[in-house]
Design a protein around this motif. Sequence first.
Motif, PDB file in Angstrom:
ATOM      1  N   GLU A  23       0.822  -1.166  -0.011  1.00 51.42           N
ATOM      2  CA  GLU A  23       0.037  -0.065  -0.052  1.00 51.42           C
ATOM      3  C   GLU A  23       0.807   1.326   0.116  1.00 51.42           C
ATOM      4  O   GLU A  23       1.847   1.304   0.620  1.00 51.42           O
ATOM      5  N   HIS A  24       0.343   2.453  -0.650  1.00 50.37           N
ATOM      6  CA  HIS A  24       0.960   3.723  -0.422  1.00 50.37           C
ATOM      7  C   HIS A  24       0.049   4.769  -0.494  1.00 50.37           C
ATOM      8  O   HIS A  24      -1.217   4.644  -1.000  1.00 50.37           O
ATOM      9  N   ARG A  25       0.302   5.628   0.228  1.00 49.78           N
ATOM     10  CA  ARG A  25      -0.412   6.840   0.457  1.00 49.78           C
ATOM     11  C   ARG A  25       0.278   8.109   0.132  1.00 49.78           C
ATOM     12  O   ARG A  25       1.313   8.288   0.788  1.00 49.78           O
ATOM     13  N   ALA A  26      -0.400   9.121  -0.629  1.00 48.52           N
ATOM     14  CA  ALA A  26       0.200  10.073  -0.611  1.00 48.52           C
ATOM     15  C   ALA A  26      -0.575  11.535  -0.261  1.00 48.52           C
ATOM     16  O   ALA A  26      -0.958  12.537  -1.074  1.00 48.52           O
ATOM     17  N   GLY A  27      -0.623  11.349   1.178  1.00 44.62           N
ATOM     18  CA  GLY A  27      -1.404  12.466   1.686  1.00 44.62           C
ATOM     19  C   GLY A  27      -2.783  12.478   2.278  1.00 44.62           C
ATOM     20  O   GLY A  27      -3.217  13.554   2.941  1.00 44.62           O
ATOM     21  N   SER A  28      -3.567  11.721   1.424  1.00 42.36           N
ATOM     22  CA  SER A  28      -5.101  11.697   1.985  1.00 42.36           C
ATOM     23  C   SER A  28      -5.742  10.604   1.428  1.00 42.36           C
ATOM     24  O   SER A  28      -5.081   9.674   0.585  1.00 42.36           O
ATOM     25  N   THR A  29      -6.833  10.488   1.895  1.00 40.60           N
ATOM     26  CA  THR A  29      -7.352   9.191   1.610  1.00 40.60           C
ATOM     27  C   THR A  29      -7.942   8.851   0.083  1.00 40.60           C
ATOM     28  O   THR A  29      -7.847   7.698  -0.273  1.00 40.60           O
ATOM     29  N   ALA A  30      -7.812   9.949  -0.636  1.00 41.02           N
ATOM     30  CA  ALA A  30      -8.105   9.934  -1.882  1.00 41.02           C
ATOM     31  C   ALA A  30      -6.730   9.413  -2.980  1.00 41.02           C
ATOM     32  O   ALA A  30      -7.050   8.957  -3.940  1.00 41.02           O
ATOM     33  N   GLU A  31      -5.728   9.443  -2.099  1.00 39.36           N
ATOM     34  CA  GLU A  31      -4.405   9.129  -2.463  1.00 39.36           C
ATOM     35  C   GLU A  31      -4.032   7.846  -2.127  1.00 39.36           C
ATOM     36  O   GLU A  31      -2.734   7.904  -1.681  1.00 39.36           O
ATOM     37  N   HIS A  32      -4.714   7.017  -1.908  1.00 39.13           N
ATOM     38  CA  HIS A  32      -4.371   5.731  -0.959  1.00 39.13           C
ATOM     39  C   HIS A  32      -4.632   4.553  -1.756  1.00 39.13           C
ATOM     40  O   HIS A  32      -5.744   4.224  -2.381  1.00 39.13           O
ATOM     41  N   TRP A  35       8.557   2.980  -9.152  1.00 39.05           N
ATOM     42  CA  TRP A  35       7.671   2.166  -8.277  1.00 39.05           C
ATOM     43  C   TRP A  35       6.250   2.646  -8.817  1.00 39.05           C
ATOM     44  O   TRP A  35       5.494   1.586  -8.451  1.00 39.05           O
ATOM     45  N   SER A  36       6.158   3.536  -9.059  1.00 40.51           N
ATOM     46  CA  SER A  36       4.767   4.027  -9.573  1.00 40.51           C
ATOM     47  C   SER A  36       4.086   3.210 -10.541  1.00 40.51           C
ATOM     48  O   SER A  36       2.716   3.121 -10.701  1.00 40.51           O
ATOM     49  N   VAL A  37       4.801   2.949 -11.601  1.00 36.15           N
ATOM     50  CA  VAL A  37       4.370   2.118 -12.658  1.00 36.15           C
ATOM     51  C   VAL A  37       4.751   0.444 -12.731  1.00 36.15           C
ATOM     52  O   VAL A  37       4.314  -0.239 -13.698  1.00 36.15           O
ATOM     53  N   ALA A  38       5.391   0.203 -11.900  1.00 31.97           N
ATOM     54  CA  ALA A  38       5.893  -1.216 -11.762  1.00 31.97           C
ATOM     55  C   ALA A  38       4.599  -2.178 -11.330  1.00 31.97           C
ATOM     56  O   ALA A  38       4.606  -3.213 -11.619  1.00 31.97           O
ATOM     57  N   LEU A  39       3.622  -1.611 -10.597  1.00 30.00           N
ATOM     58  CA  LEU A  39       2.498  -2.387 -10.200  1.00 30.00           C
ATOM     59  C   LEU A  39       1.169  -2.012 -10.619  1.00 30.00           C
ATOM     60  O   LEU A  39       0.969  -0.540 -10.600  1.00 30.00           O
ATOM     61  N   PRO A  40       0.134  -2.694 -10.784  1.00 37.02           N
ATOM     62  CA  PRO A  40      -1.298  -1.967 -11.068  1.00 37.02           C
ATOM     63  C   PRO A  40      -1.975  -1.665  -9.812  1.00 37.02           C
ATOM     64  O   PRO A  40      -2.972  -2.109  -9.510  1.00 37.02           O
ATOM     65  N   TRP A  41      -1.357  -0.410  -9.379  1.00 36.56           N
ATOM     66  CA  TRP A  41      -2.022   0.124  -8.275  1.00 36.56           C
ATOM     67  C   TRP A  41      -3.569   0.381  -8.104  1.00 36.56           C
ATOM     68  O   TRP A  41      -4.198   0.986  -9.125  1.00 36.56           O
ATOM     69  N   ARG A  42      -4.288   0.193  -7.262  1.00 34.87           N
ATOM     70  CA  ARG A  42      -5.663   0.290  -7.149  1.00 34.87           C
ATOM     71  C   ARG A  42      -6.214   1.163  -6.044  1.00 34.87           C
ATOM     72  O   ARG A  42      -5.640   1.057  -5.009  1.00 34.87           O
ATOM     73  N   ARG A  43      -6.986   2.103  -6.068  1.00 29.01           N
ATOM     74  CA  ARG A  43      -7.215   2.880  -5.178  1.00 29.01           C
ATOM     75  C   ARG A  43      -8.007   2.216  -4.196  1.00 29.01           C
ATOM     76  O   ARG A  43      -8.808   1.291  -4.284  1.00 29.01           O
ATOM     77  N   VAL A  44      -7.874   2.481  -2.552  1.00 29.32           N
ATOM     78  CA  VAL A  44      -8.271   1.755  -1.527  1.00 29.32           C
ATOM     79  C   VAL A  44      -9.520   2.480  -1.115  1.00 29.32           C
ATOM     80  O   VAL A  44      -9.759   3.381  -0.828  1.00 29.32           O
ATOM     81  N   ASP A  45     -10.569   1.612  -1.293  1.00 34.70           N
ATOM     82  CA  ASP A  45     -11.866   1.971  -0.500  1.00 34.70           C
ATOM     83  C   ASP A  45     -11.771   2.306   0.973  1.00 34.70           C
ATOM     84  O   ASP A  45     -11.384   1.368   1.629  1.00 34.70           O
ATOM     85  N   PRO A  46     -12.477   3.229   1.619  1.00 35.32           N
ATOM     86  CA  PRO A  46     -12.509   3.227   2.895  1.00 35.32           C
ATOM     87  C   PRO A  46     -13.101   2.044   3.533  1.00 35.32           C
ATOM     88  O   PRO A  46     -14.379   1.640   3.177  1.00 35.32           O
TER      89      PRO A  46
END
Length: 269
Positions: A164-173, A198-209
């Motif tokens: 998981e990675h987060r960039a400052g807010s729940t919208a960027e998790h 790192w940002s394109v190495a994996l198919p990141w999906r937004r995390v729902d609360p």
Amino acid sequence: MSCDFGVAPAADVDNALDALERYRQMWAHPRSGAVSPVVGDFVAAVNSHDNGDDLVVTIADSRGAVLRVEGPGRNRHLHTVLELSKQRDLVVLDVQTGHLYDPRGHVDAMVTVGDGRTLPYLTAALVEDFVVAGTDPDDPFLVVARDDDTYIGARRHEWVYELEHRAGSTAEHFRVYTTMHTVVRAVIWAWATGDPSWSVALPWRRVDPGSPGIEAASGAEILLDELSSMATGLTVDRLALLDTFLSARDTPVPMLDPNRHRPDDEAAQ
């Protein structure tokens, strides 16, 4: 309870066994005389640090220093020792665990490990250690942070990693699953060092609360992430093994009805 940390110039130590032997020699064969400038500077910093009376320098000579912690607060004092040694090119041996911390090539970060350790820096070697340590149920995660809301983390359930990675807010998790520990190591280190790969190495999906994470992830979800990854390098054999594992993971274990399997009176006689 007490524990020791051995400190030595990084240039004089190749691995944890070297550091342990140096620690043993310092206890067995004390030397008198002046310490090296860098060790002397480190000892002075420890002595002037507000650490109470439970972190003390017990030995200091030309080979390095030994620090002893008395009572609780072991992890807090480890953080202090690492903070004071990282800019002085001094390795730190945690004598009780055998873990060697070598700051060469480090990046500053807030590092948290599942067993309660917090470290002030990260190295490629530490990422390697912690990803492996994350397979232990008693040490299930690693988080590397720049601040409270900007971080990357990994944990393992069964033999699937959740990143998981987060960039400052729940919208960027964001979250992704992978079975490849080499990918986990590479992505975390790239994030820590500012390498954008790192940002394109994996198919990141937004995390729902409220999303439950890896424990509740379906086999299809994990397989889709693995197939979508640019970095996993799945072979035919590995894909077949992964498919078998995920199929078993999604197969409910049948519940036995004790009445159904109980022998009748005639069969029991």
